[in-house]
Enzyme design. Structure first.
Site, PDB file in Angstrom:
ATOM      1  N   LYS A 158       3.305 -20.779  16.009  1.00  0.00           N
ATOM      2  CA  LYS A 158       3.703 -21.694  17.242  1.00  0.00           C
ATOM      3  C   LYS A 158       2.096 -22.416  17.482  1.00  0.00           C
ATOM      4  CE  LYS A 158       2.998 -20.183  21.151  1.00  0.00           C
ATOM      5  NZ  LYS A 158       3.238 -19.462  22.409  1.00  0.00           N
TER       6      LYS A 158
ATOM      7  N   THR B 280       8.232 -21.471  31.469  1.00  0.00           N
ATOM      8  CA  THR B 280       8.904 -22.766  31.283  1.00  0.00           C
ATOM      9  C   THR B 280      10.014 -22.787  30.400  1.00  0.00           C
ATOM     10  OG1 THR B 280       7.303 -23.891  29.883  1.00  0.00           O
ATOM     11  CG2 THR B 280       6.849 -24.047  32.239  1.00  0.00           C
TER      12      THR B 280
END
Length: 578
Positions: free
Chosen positions: A458, A489
């Site tokens: 990532k 989120t």
């Protein structure tokens, strides 16, 4: 925060006067009791949209308080201790007052000013709103000299909604049909201790009934005669609720709580109403449930936003455990915690343990730039300064946070709860870490499940935003299970799920301990390719998360309770650290 309520129902006495309160010339104070459904059968939907029920309901001493003052002019003013509740015609209590005043001649031209002190959890299956409305109708009728005959009073109550008629009568326990308008008073189930557990989130009754209709196909009412049943033939093993299985499908934590209560020695346990509150029945008052109680305390805010805390019981010399996840609103919950601890210390508590299922500010555990704080350390210093002498937490974002404290820290993991859910549920699973930081955690899960491990590479461009790049490991044709300590989120999970599918995964699920779910998280999960997101109740879900069909909640209450039990008895807690 989970609500525990323990109530002992003694053997029956000759008199049962029901619910009431002191009355003065222009003032009225009423106690609106909670209820449980010992039996709840859904017969079908009526033409008016309600459902015909057969139910055995019993009132409890847990209650809301309605303070009422009569005005010399018409109008209704309502205030409430719970700022989330409406104080206009959308509130059932307000509607009840308007309905009675419109019918009353004694109170013609007069209005009322009411304050509702809310204690019964909202949308919890305990009849809080119905109780407020029914109790007010009964109280106003007594105040006016029983102006309305009982039949007319019950008709008014029925017009306000299901269960309201039950709270408009003085009976403690009834067998009822329809929406509660047809009742027969019966002897309460006595000689038991009721232990209620609410997982801390609201459940929509309309949603539960809608899912019940879809799963059972019941559309037409057919009365089968509960009113003719002798309550002596009902016993804890015969408790039943047609809505329980539907609610459990949406909220698995309900089944976990029921299991916990039975393991604590309950003769019977059942979800009340449409849930999510579950109650256990204990005949033996020396059982373990006798040791479980919630200390009475008041936490509220002044009009300027300052927090006020008052402990309403003697805690001198007590071993006190304060349960408070420091989740959103983080600063409010943190201030409530430190003020509560200070109040307990000044009240001479022997030892104070802060139980933090979720540790706020945990991600700010080091300096990432010049002139920034290490906020996780600041929180630790605050807790120690006010008098916390031990900390019990779960799945800290960084294990080294334990070193910020100069007092004992017991760090639990939700792994046993999550592993129990995952094991045997998925075909050909593979555990996936959404980033390099979670590899150790994910590897431990893969080892215990005897399955493969994959890692997502990532790249994060800005705070709270992430972009999944590629997968390390073979996920082709497998059920990928993303694992993380928290979901904030949901950008990491959703992007990771897309990457896994593009790399050949058959389907993607996710498991996280802490459901922070801030900002657009719920919307992202809804629109994502993730089949299910399994979380724990370390943080109460916000309303949109509760209504998300992909999110399932598991309970860590038993794990925390066992740790608290061992800490209090000075037993080893190390066996729980796996």
């Amino acid at each position: 925060m989970v609500l525990w309520w323990k109530e002992h129902v003694p053997a029956l006495r000759k008199s049962d006067r029901g619910t009431g309160g002191p009355m003065e010339k222009d003032n009225l104070i009423l106690k609106a009791p909670a209820k449980v459904n010992l039996v709840l059968r859904v017969l079908g939907q009526r033409a008016d949209g309600y459902h015909d029920l057969e139910t055995w309901m019993q009132k409890l001493s847990l209650h809301d308080t309605i303070s009422l003052r009569f005005l010399t002019r018409s109008g209704i003013r309502l205030t409430c201790s719970d700022p989330s509740l409406p104080v206009d015609s959308k509130n059932l209590l307000w509607k009840a007052a308007a309905t009675f005043l419109a019918r009353s001649r004694v109170l013609e031209g007069r209005g009322v000013e009411m304050h509702l002190e809310k204690v019964i959890p909202v949308a919890a299956g305990l009849g809080g709103g119905s109780s407020d409305a029914g109790t007010l109708l009964a109280g106003l009728n007594v105040f006016t000299g029983n102006e309305l005959p009982e039949a007319e009073l019950l008709s008014l109550a029925s017009s306000l909604g299901a269960d309201v008629p039950f709270f408009a009568v003085s009976a403690t326990s009834v067998l009822a049909t329809g929406i509660g308008e047809r009742m027969r008073s019966v002897k309460p189930l006595s000689g038991y201790t009721f232990l209620l557990v609410n997982p801390g989130f609201e459940v929509s009754t309309a949603k539960i009934f809608a899912n019940f209709a879809l799963t059972t196909g019941k559309k037409n009412s057919k009365v089968v005669g509960l009113l003719d049943l002798s309550p002596e033939k009902l016993h804890p093993a015969g408790l039943e609720n047609d809505l329980e299985s539907v609610t459990v499908d949406l909220y698995p934590v309900v089944a976990e709580i029921k299991k916990d209560l039975l393991q604590l020695g309950a003769e019977g346990a059942l979800m009340s109403g449409s849930g999510p509150t579950v109650f256990g029945l204990y005949r033996n008052t020396s059982s373990r449930c006798r040791d479980i109680s919630l200390t009475r305390a008041e936490v509220r805010k002044f009009s300027d936003g300052e927090v006020f805390v008052e402990v309403k019981e003697n805690v001198r010399g007590a071993d006190v455990f304060v349960v408070q996840p420091t989740c959103s609103p983080v600063n409010d919950h943190l201030m409530e915690l430190v003020l509560m601890v200070d109040a307990l210390r000044r009240a001479s508590a022997r030892r104070i343990t802060a139980v933090l299922p979720y540790y706020g500010y945990a991600r700010q555990d080091r300096k990432v730039a010049p002139r920034v704080p290490i906020s996780a350390k600041v929180v630790a210093e605050m807790l120690m300064a006010v008098g916390v002498r031990r900390v019990l937490s779960m799945d800290l974002h960084a294990g080294q946070i334990q070193g910020f404290f100069n007092i004992p820290v017991d760090h639990l993991y939700a792994a046993p709860v999550l592993l129990r859910y995952i094991s045997g549920r998925f075909e050909n699973p593979i555990m996936v870490s959404p980033d390099a930081g979670g590899v150790e955690r994910t590897r431990a899960f893969a080892k215990r499940l005897n399955c493969g491990l994959a890692i997502i590479d990532k790249r994060r461009d800005r705070p709270n935003e992430s972009e999944a790049m590629h997968v390390i490991g073979d996920v082709k044709g497998k059920t990928a299970i993303l694992l993380d300590d928290m979901v904030d989120t949901a950008g990491t999970l959703c992007n990771g799920a897309e990457t896994l599918l593009s790399n050949g995964a058959k389907e993607v699920h996710a498991c996280c301990t802490h459901p922070v779910l801030s900002g657009p998280a719920v919307e992202r999960v809804e629109k994502s390719v993730i089949q299910s997101l399994v979380v724990t109740n370390s943080i109460p879900l916000r309303n949109d998360a509760k209504n998300c069909g992909k999110i399932k909640v598991l309970s860590v209450s038993q794990l925390l309770a066992e740790a608290i039990h061992r800490i209090h008895n000075e037993d080893s807690v190390s066996s729980l650290f796996v």
